[in-house]
Design an enzyme around this catalytic site. Structure first.
Site, PDB file in Angstrom:
ATOM      1  N   ARG A 106      48.598 203.047  37.500  1.00  0.00           N
ATOM      2  CA  ARG A 106      50.019 203.014  37.132  1.00  0.00           C
ATOM      3  C   ARG A 106      50.721 201.917  37.930  1.00  0.00           C
ATOM      4  O   ARG A 106      51.573 201.209  37.416  1.00  0.00           O
ATOM      5  CB  ARG A 106      50.692 204.377  37.385  1.00  0.00           C
ATOM      6  CG  ARG A 106      52.218 204.277  37.276  1.00  0.00           C
ATOM      7  CD  ARG A 106      52.947 205.603  37.107  1.00  0.00           C
ATOM      8  NE  ARG A 106      52.384 206.714  37.819  1.00  0.00           N
ATOM      9  CZ  ARG A 106      52.454 206.921  39.140  1.00  0.00           C
ATOM     10  NH1 ARG A 106      53.106 206.065  39.913  1.00  0.00           N
ATOM     11  NH2 ARG A 106      51.886 207.964  39.687  1.00  0.00           N
ATOM     12  N   TYR A 124      69.305 195.347  18.189  1.00  0.00           N
ATOM     13  CA  TYR A 124      68.202 196.202  17.776  1.00  0.00           C
ATOM     14  C   TYR A 124      68.643 197.669  17.825  1.00  0.00           C
ATOM     15  O   TYR A 124      69.194 198.128  18.831  1.00  0.00           O
ATOM     16  CB  TYR A 124      67.003 195.948  18.691  1.00  0.00           C
ATOM     17  CG  TYR A 124      65.826 196.822  18.369  1.00  0.00           C
ATOM     18  CD1 TYR A 124      65.115 196.633  17.194  1.00  0.00           C
ATOM     19  CD2 TYR A 124      65.441 197.846  19.218  1.00  0.00           C
ATOM     20  CE1 TYR A 124      64.042 197.460  16.878  1.00  0.00           C
ATOM     21  CE2 TYR A 124      64.373 198.665  18.913  1.00  0.00           C
ATOM     22  CZ  TYR A 124      63.680 198.462  17.736  1.00  0.00           C
ATOM     23  OH  TYR A 124      62.636 199.283  17.435  1.00  0.00           O
ATOM     24  N   ASP A 172      67.226 189.551  25.397  1.00  0.00           N
ATOM     25  CA  ASP A 172      66.102 190.051  24.600  1.00  0.00           C
ATOM     26  C   ASP A 172      65.650 188.889  23.712  1.00  0.00           C
ATOM     27  O   ASP A 172      66.334 188.522  22.765  1.00  0.00           O
ATOM     28  CB  ASP A 172      66.565 191.248  23.766  1.00  0.00           C
ATOM     29  CG  ASP A 172      65.442 191.864  22.929  1.00  0.00           C
ATOM     30  OD1 ASP A 172      64.464 191.140  22.627  1.00  0.00           O
ATOM     31  OD2 ASP A 172      65.555 193.043  22.553  1.00  0.00           O
ATOM     32  N   LYS A 189      55.934 192.553  18.745  1.00  0.00           N
ATOM     33  CA  LYS A 189      56.316 191.692  17.633  1.00  0.00           C
ATOM     34  C   LYS A 189      55.515 190.393  17.692  1.00  0.00           C
ATOM     35  O   LYS A 189      54.309 190.421  17.567  1.00  0.00           O
ATOM     36  CB  LYS A 189      57.829 191.489  17.664  1.00  0.00           C
ATOM     37  CG  LYS A 189      58.631 192.776  17.921  1.00  0.00           C
ATOM     38  CD  LYS A 189      58.489 193.794  16.811  1.00  0.00           C
ATOM     39  CE  LYS A 189      59.071 195.163  17.143  1.00  0.00           C
ATOM     40  NZ  LYS A 189      60.424 195.185  17.685  1.00  0.00           N
TER      41      LYS A 189
END
Ligand SMILES: *Cc1c(COP(=O)(O)O)cnc(C)c1O
Length: 384
Positions: A46, A98, A169, A194
């Site tokens: 992690r 978004y 973004d 994406k």
């Protein structure tokens, strides 16, 4: 190193133990220590994993940034940036953004005492007017989703005072076409799901910055909150990103051809694409970006229901959420990606029931145009 070279080499040297040319998938949760606290820099996956580190270095290099932190999704990356704020802080946000980001801000983070103001950031005056004494963050999306409006990143950075953060973004433009850190932004965020992953086979996100202080805090939250990608997803994303330059050139070429076809079609009412000279911010697009990307939105003439009718009639444009893969997709934002935004608010932003958004893939442009032409004709009984 230049862009296409970085995509293939940055962070991706041969494996030190075996010489494997391709970074291995380190499918391990933990690492054996030589003595208590004595290890090779890896203690728990992690916190740190070699495959993830390679991806973080690759993507940071593509944005000309020093520090990258990879996440399990674009939303996890966005949430990590918002962790830089504390209760009582205020953020100014692109209004046409978004849908998932809007949901995170308006339904989750407001309950933690953060304040958000949504403004049309394509108007720098509106941004200035929204600044309050407790403003800590400017959250920029450009080009916006799905209206493909542009925000002048340099202009927003010009409004920032000490202690304030500009985060961009950059999912739609990708680092191939737009480099926000070079334009003055502090942090870049991507949904690597994406274009960066590029093959619609993996969900992920990343944050990139040049500021060690931000990088350390984000890395702290990456470990403390734990929204990390697994090694295989990191590897898939890295593999996809190797061809980002090639793919983006094709996406753009096809999108320009599709946008021009739509703009010349008598049944099409409006086309939104920064690469069209009719786009109100075409000059800003040319100044701020080195290409116009692969996303095109449009509306048809006649009743809004034609959009729903058209959406499922195409052969190559799959009706699906998401974007940025090699295959073409069509989406009805009002019912799909932006369904979580109240209707009135949505329509104020131009996201009407008549709007369709295309993610133009890298198939042959002529096949895509033929597909659109046939589908549009099928929605006009009188023309058949
Ligand atoms: C998809 C997307 C996100 C969210 O990313 P996920 O990987 O789906 O969590 C954020 N911003 C933009 C612009 C997006 O397109």
């Amino acid at each position: 190193m230049r862009f296409a070279t970085k995509a293939i080499h940055a962070g991706q040297g041969a494996d030190p133990t075996t010489g494997a040319t391709i970074v291995p998938i380190y499918q391990t949760s933990t690492y054996t220590q030589d003595a208590v606290g004595e290890h090779k820099g890896f203690d728990y996956s992690r916190t740190v994993n070699p495959t993830r580190v390679a991806l973080e270095r690759q993507l940071a290099a593509l944005e000309n940034g020093r520090y990258g932190s990879a996440f399990a999704s674009g939303m996890a990356a966005t949430a990590a940036v918002l962790n830089l704020l504390s209760a009582g802080d205020h953020a100014i946000v692109t209004d046409d953004l978004y849908g998932g980001t809007y949901r995170l801000f308006s339904r989750v983070l407001v309950r933690y005492g953060l304040e958000f103001t949504y403004v049309d950031m394509s108007d720098p005056g509106a941004v200035r007017a929204a600044i309050r004494p407790n403003t800590k963050l400017f959250w920029v999306e450009t080009p916006t989703n799905p209206m493909l409006k542009l925000v002048d990143i340099r202009a927003v950075c010009g409004l920032r005072t000490s202690g304030q953060i500009v985060a961009v973004d950059n999912t739609f433009a990708t680092p191939y076409f737009q480099q926000p850190l070079e334009l003055g932004a502090d942090i870049v965020v991507h949904s690597t799901t994406k274009y960066i992953g590029g093959h619609s086979d993996v969900v992920g996100g990343v944050t990139i910055t040049n500021e060690k202080e931000f990088a350390d805090t984000i890395a702290f939250h990456q470990n403390a909150v734990g929204g990390v990608p697994n090694a295989f997803d990191a590897w898939l994303t890295m593999r996809g990103a190797k061809t980002l330059a090639l793919r983006m050139r094709e996406h753009e070429r096809n999108a320009q051809a599709v946008a021009e076809f739509l703009a010349g079609h008598t049944e099409v009412e409006k086309v939104f694409y920064p690469g069209l000279s009719s786009h109100p911010q075409h000059d800003l697009a040319k100044r701020q970006m080195t290409g116009f990307g692969g996303m095109v939105s449009f509306t048809l003439r006649g009743p809004e229901s034609r959009a729903l009718d058209l959406a499922h009639r195409m052969r190559y444009f799959s009706l699906a959420e998401s974007l940025g893969g090699v295959e073409s997709l069509v989406c009805h934002p009002a019912r799909m990606t932006h369904g979580s935004i109240p209707k009135e608010e949505r329509e104020r932003r131009g996201v009407t029931d008549g709007l369709l958004r295309l993610s133009v893939g890298i198939e042959e442009a002529q096949d895509l145009i033929d597909d659109l032409r046939d589908a549009i004709a099928a929605t006009v009984p009188a023309l058949r």
